[in-house]
Design an enzyme around this catalytic site. Structure first.
Site, PDB file in Angstrom:
ATOM      1  N   ASN A 143      -1.494   1.426   6.878  1.00 22.37           N
ATOM      2  CA  ASN A 143      -0.899   0.585   5.412  1.00 22.37           C
ATOM      3  C   ASN A 143      -0.454  -0.198   7.060  1.00 22.37           C
ATOM      4  O   ASN A 143      -0.243  -0.259   8.357  1.00 22.37           O
ATOM      5  CB  ASN A 143       0.245   0.674   5.240  1.00 22.37           C
ATOM      6  CG  ASN A 143       0.163   2.068   4.119  1.00 22.37           C
ATOM      7  OD1 ASN A 143      -0.570   1.622   3.428  1.00 22.37           O
ATOM      8  ND2 ASN A 143       1.321   1.523   3.781  1.00 22.37           N
ATOM      9  N   GLY A 144      -0.904  -1.590   7.003  1.00 21.98           N
ATOM     10  CA  GLY A 144      -0.894  -2.726   7.921  1.00 21.98           C
ATOM     11  C   GLY A 144      -1.549  -3.979   7.962  1.00 21.98           C
ATOM     12  O   GLY A 144      -2.521  -3.571   7.604  1.00 21.98           O
ATOM     13  N   GLU A 181      29.734 -12.657   3.151  1.00 21.92           N
ATOM     14  CA  GLU A 181      29.667 -12.296   1.702  1.00 21.92           C
ATOM     15  C   GLU A 181      30.220 -10.731   2.361  1.00 21.92           C
ATOM     16  O   GLU A 181      30.794  -9.981   1.573  1.00 21.92           O
ATOM     17  CB  GLU A 181      28.116 -12.217   1.875  1.00 21.92           C
ATOM     18  CG  GLU A 181      27.481 -13.533   1.265  1.00 21.92           C
ATOM     19  CD  GLU A 181      25.649 -13.335   0.329  1.00 21.92           C
ATOM     20  OE1 GLU A 181      25.256 -13.272   1.403  1.00 21.92           O
ATOM     21  OE2 GLU A 181      26.137 -12.776  -0.598  1.00 21.92           O
ATOM     22  N   HIS A 236      30.835 -34.366  15.356  1.00 20.89           N
ATOM     23  CA  HIS A 236      31.922 -35.137  14.501  1.00 20.89           C
ATOM     24  C   HIS A 236      33.051 -34.159  14.214  1.00 20.89           C
ATOM     25  O   HIS A 236      33.325 -34.817  12.551  1.00 20.89           O
ATOM     26  CB  HIS A 236      30.794 -35.313  13.530  1.00 20.89           C
ATOM     27  CG  HIS A 236      29.421 -36.817  14.260  1.00 20.89           C
ATOM     28  ND1 HIS A 236      29.762 -37.614  15.085  1.00 20.89           N
ATOM     29  CD2 HIS A 236      28.428 -36.605  14.542  1.00 20.89           C
ATOM     30  CE1 HIS A 236      28.904 -38.262  15.241  1.00 20.89           C
ATOM     31  NE2 HIS A 236      28.043 -37.214  15.542  1.00 20.89           N
ATOM     32  N   ARG A 290       4.928   0.231  -6.329  1.00 18.98           N
ATOM     33  CA  ARG A 290       4.748  -0.820  -5.669  1.00 18.98           C
ATOM     34  C   ARG A 290       4.164  -1.540  -5.831  1.00 18.98           C
ATOM     35  O   ARG A 290       3.371  -2.206  -5.074  1.00 18.98           O
ATOM     36  CB  ARG A 290       4.547  -0.035  -4.604  1.00 18.98           C
ATOM     37  CG  ARG A 290       5.294   0.756  -3.933  1.00 18.98           C
ATOM     38  CD  ARG A 290       5.807   1.643  -2.612  1.00 18.98           C
ATOM     39  NE  ARG A 290       5.031   0.872  -1.614  1.00 18.98           N
ATOM     40  CZ  ARG A 290       6.220   0.258  -0.745  1.00 18.98           C
ATOM     41  NH1 ARG A 290       7.639   0.079  -1.365  1.00 18.98           N
ATOM     42  NH2 ARG A 290       5.775  -1.366   0.389  1.00 18.98           N
ATOM     43  N   LYS A 338      24.880  -9.602  -7.533  1.00 25.76           N
ATOM     44  CA  LYS A 338      23.037  -9.881  -7.135  1.00 25.76           C
ATOM     45  C   LYS A 338      22.662 -10.590  -8.475  1.00 25.76           C
ATOM     46  O   LYS A 338      21.931 -11.404  -7.724  1.00 25.76           O
ATOM     47  CB  LYS A 338      22.087  -8.917  -7.631  1.00 25.76           C
ATOM     48  CG  LYS A 338      21.018  -8.498  -7.031  1.00 25.76           C
ATOM     49  CD  LYS A 338      21.232  -8.326  -4.953  1.00 25.76           C
ATOM     50  CE  LYS A 338      19.749  -8.135  -5.231  1.00 25.76           C
ATOM     51  NZ  LYS A 338      19.819  -9.356  -3.313  1.00 25.76           N
ATOM     52  N   CYS A 385       0.525  -0.951  -0.042  1.00 26.58           N
ATOM     53  CA  CYS A 385       0.204  -0.104   0.095  1.00 26.58           C
ATOM     54  C   CYS A 385       0.621   0.929  -0.374  1.00 26.58           C
ATOM     55  O   CYS A 385       1.786   1.301   0.881  1.00 26.58           O
ATOM     56  CB  CYS A 385      -0.811  -0.165   1.494  1.00 26.58           C
ATOM     57  SG  CYS A 385      -2.089  -1.061   1.293  1.00 26.58           S
ATOM     58  N   LYS A 394      25.515 -14.398   5.259  1.00 26.62           N
ATOM     59  CA  LYS A 394      25.581 -13.673   5.382  1.00 26.62           C
ATOM     60  C   LYS A 394      26.748 -12.781   6.062  1.00 26.62           C
ATOM     61  O   LYS A 394      27.448 -11.700   5.648  1.00 26.62           O
ATOM     62  CB  LYS A 394      24.736 -13.296   6.528  1.00 26.62           C
ATOM     63  CG  LYS A 394      22.990 -12.859   5.574  1.00 26.62           C
ATOM     64  CD  LYS A 394      22.604 -12.282   4.641  1.00 26.62           C
ATOM     65  CE  LYS A 394      22.899 -12.476   3.503  1.00 26.62           C
ATOM     66  NZ  LYS A 394      22.124 -13.293   2.756  1.00 26.62           N
TER      67      LYS A 394
HETATM   68  C1  AGP Z   1      23.126 -13.826  -1.318  1.00 21.82           C
HETATM   69  O1  AGP Z   1      22.723 -13.206  -0.107  1.00 21.82           O
HETATM   70  C2  AGP Z   1      23.287 -14.423  -2.118  1.00 21.82           C
HETATM   71  N1  AGP Z   1      24.280 -13.197  -2.925  1.00 21.82           N
HETATM   72  C3  AGP Z   1      23.032 -15.602  -3.757  1.00 21.82           C
HETATM   73  O2  AGP Z   1      23.850 -16.338  -2.508  1.00 21.82           O
HETATM   74  C4  AGP Z   1      21.822 -15.670  -3.470  1.00 21.82           C
HETATM   75  O3  AGP Z   1      20.939 -16.098  -2.842  1.00 21.82           O
HETATM   76  C5  AGP Z   1      22.294 -16.446  -4.899  1.00 21.82           C
HETATM   77  O4  AGP Z   1      22.873 -16.425  -6.086  1.00 21.82           O
HETATM   78  C6  AGP Z   1      20.433 -16.991  -5.529  1.00 21.82           C
HETATM   79  O5  AGP Z   1      20.387 -16.298  -6.129  1.00 21.82           O
HETATM   80  P1  AGP Z   1      18.141 -15.881  -6.430  1.00 21.82           P
HETATM   81  O6  AGP Z   1      17.724 -16.087  -5.306  1.00 21.82           O
HETATM   82  O7  AGP Z   1      18.394 -14.159  -6.969  1.00 21.82           O
HETATM   83  O8  AGP Z   1      18.402 -16.935  -7.105  1.00 21.82           O
END
Ligand code: AGP
Length: 614
Positions: free
Chosen positions: A100-101, A494, A510, A27, A609, A2, A491
């Site tokens: 919104n909510g 990365e 193990h 949106r 990305k 919204c 996380k």
């Molecule tokens: C997530 O933080 C990463 N950048 C990476 O592992 C990502 O999740 C992966 O490349 C898959 O991407 P997708 O969800 O766009 O397919």
């Protein structure tokens, strides 16, 4: 998703608010509406569908004034139709509200208001808000006090704006929890209001951001602030830069920070249109699966990469528990080369934020070639994964800019839970009362997420200061939270370049236990579920070897507090929803460690990305 826009000042408020809504069209929405006051009356115009329908209506039945509120709605409660579009009005036509909510307690509030003879004209949860304010005014309170009292009774996370024909120079706005932003734009003798910066950026760069539990009484010449508990408040404007990238980032330092902190809202958006909160019925028409198709499914195979693959591991627990169908989870990059055993009664589910990951697309093609039915969970509308699947679920989390995935991860967890419930309802492995219970838990989820993300709930800066120079971290979890340990480690790797490993805690003995010494921080997820006792003994084993324990646990868990060196709190909810909460402290921990180490958190080295190559 919204959108909210408001204006008070000398200009044509209806036109200005309408133009603001246009800027929020990206949106997504299913209906729209506007309210103004004219000749002492409240005037409302609402239309189903696109803004062009509202524009036509405004041309046929024009209204104008110097104060207005507008809203684009994406349905949560009630069908997308004119009757359910915002603004909603009270019985006397004095008050109009946009929101919104999700009003978590709307069923009980509605019952209470119906018993007091309030008349409801829509199926929405929003409408209870305006009747609550009306009821307070009837008790003799002025508009600000009536609104404050009414807002204080609403459970959940919200952005709300109220207009009254009796105070035609005043807008009242509040933010409750973290599901929706309320931004005030400060003009010269005029004030703007919006849920998102782009709606008002062309008019002013001076903006004030409402925080959880704050209220604003907005007039053209100035704004008064107070807290929902009645305490007075002073707030000042910040200058937003003109360039579109900085503007989109708003008051945040990084997109990743923004995307972590907006998860109460993105989860609300993920739920929109997908669940009837009264009955618990799940609505997933784009999935393109008939009840007969669902009866035929004998196995589900989830294919995904990286964070999305870890989401799939959580989904396995949800689907097996609720839908009672065996689930395999495969890295898409492995699936495509391993001659997988799939057949027409296999449902292959691809999870991909971007919808363009080469390995995941190849896995989908492989599944199709072998005759399986395919569905995908994607965040990018129109992406390749969506187009080549037989059906899909859109995450509705909004654009994710930071390379490290955060809000798309939690959205895909919620979507998998919806999918599990959808299949469970069709196969009758989920009863109507279990469905209602799940719906109530989902309604409460955005508020719980907002709690974990609220400033001061957990202190990440202390941890960042203490641990930013470590070279290794271990993350441990069990059961449905073991994939969360994997995601926490990913996380951290990365964005901070600290080496981190995630493990199912039972596997520690193990091998990985050899790594533990007084230099090793071990993040453990120790929540009250069926493996809680096991996690406690895991914590003891780490402590016995001199390791440092950072435990994710519930605030009242004294046993964990007594054993761990540091605790990060999450509230209690249904164990199937705990992963959505448990990952939040891990995202924030990684973020603050990376910032402290001076890393480029939005664009970490060597990462992209969308990974569109093999
Ligand atoms: C997530 O933080 C990463 N950048 C990476 O592992 C990502 O999740 C992966 O490349 C898959 O991407 P997708 O969800 O766009 O397919």
């Amino acid at each position: 998703m919204c959108g909210i826009v408001g204006y008070v000042g000398p200009r044509d408020a209806v036109r200005l608010v309408f133009e603001g809504l246009r800027r929020l069209e990206y949106r997504g929405y299913d209906s729209a509406g506007l309210a103004t006051t004219q000749d002492g009356k409240l005037c409302i115009r609402r239309a189903e569908g696109k803004l062009s329908n509202l524009e036509c209506l405004l041309r046929e039945q024009p209204i104008n004034g110097h104060i207005a509120i507008g809203h684009t709605r994406w349905a949560t409660h009630g069908a997308p139709c004119q009757r359910n579009a915002h603004p909603h009005v009270d019985c006397r036509g004095d008050l109009a509200v946009i929101q919104n909510g999700i009003v978590e307690n709307f069923l009980s509030l509605r019952q209470e208001l119906l018993a007091q003879d309030h008349r409801f004209l829509s199926d929405t949860d929003t409408e209870v808000i305006v009747h609550l304010v009306e009821a307070q005014i009837a008790q003799g309170y002025d508009m600000v006090e009536a609104a404050r009292r009414a807002f204080s009774r609403i459970k959940g996370a919200h952005a709300i704006v109220l207009l009254s024909r009796q105070c035609p120079d005043t807008l009242i706005a509040t933010r409750i929890g973290n599901a929706g932003g309320v931004i005030l734009g400060v003009g010269d003798g005029e004030m703007f209001l919006a849920s998102d910066i782009p709606a008002i950026l062309e008019h002013t760069r001076r903006m004030i951001f409402l925080e959880d539990g704050e209220m604003a009484v907005v007039q053209a010449q100035g704004t008064k602030f107070l807290r929902l508990d009645g305490a007075p408040l002073t707030k000042s404007a910040v200058e937003i830069p003109w360039d579109p990238v900085s503007a989109a980032k708003g008051p945040y330092r990084h997109f990743m920070q923004k995307e972590i902190l907006e998860q109460a809202r993105s989860i609300t958006d993920t739920l929109r249109g997908r669940i009837d909160f009264a009955s618990g019925q799940i609505i997933l028409p784009e999935l393109n699966l008939t009840p007969q198709d669902i009866q035929m499914i004998n196995k589900i195979v989830i294919v995904a990469c990286g964070t999305s693959a870890y989401a799939g591991l959580v989904g396995k627990f949800m689907l097996e528990k609720i839908a009672r169908i065996p689930v395999e989870v495969d890295y898409a990059s492995e699936f495509r080369y391993r001659d997988p055993l799939i057949a027409p009664d296999t449902l292959v589910l691809a999870i991909t934020q971007s919808g363009e990951t080469a390995d995941t697309l190849a896995a989908l093609e492989e599944a199709r070639a072998q005759g399986a039915r395919t569905v995908s969970i994607v965040n990018v509308i129109g992406s390749m994964a969506q187009r080549i699947s037989d059906g899909f679920i859109l995450m509705q989390a909004g654009p994710e800019i930071g390379v490290a995935s955060t809000k798309a991860f939690t959205a895909s967890l919620v979507d998998q839970l919806l999918l599990a419930a959808y299949i469970g309802q069709a196969r009758r492995t989920l009863s109507p009362s279990e469905s209602q219970h799940l719906a109530q838990n989902l309604a409460e989820l955005p508020q719980l997420v907002g709690t974990v993300l609220s400033e001061g709930y957990n202190d990440y800066r202390v941890l960042a200061e203490e641990f930013h120079d470590r070279e290794h971290f271990l993350f441990l979890g069990r059961g449905i939270n073991y994939p969360i340990a994997l995601e926490g480690a990913l996380k951290l790797k990365e964005i901070s370049y600290i080496h981190a490993e995630g493990y199912p805690a039972g596997e520690m003995k193990h091998g990985p236990i050899a790594l533990i010494d007084r230099h090793m921080p071990v993040v453990t997820i120790a929540v009250r579920d069926n493996v809680y006792d096991k996690m406690i003994s895991q914590i003891e084993q780490v402590k016995a070897r001199g390791g440092i324990v950072i435990a994710v646990c519930h605030p009242d868990d004294e046993a964990v507090r007594a054993k761990a060196d540091y605790v990060l709190h999450i509230p209690y909810t249904d164990p199937l929803l705990i992963p959505v909460l448990a990952v939040l402290p891990l995202q924030l921990l990684a973020y603050h460690l990376a910032v402290r180490r001076g890393c480029d958190v939005d664009q970490p080295r060597n990462l992209a990305k969308s990974v569109t190559v093999e």
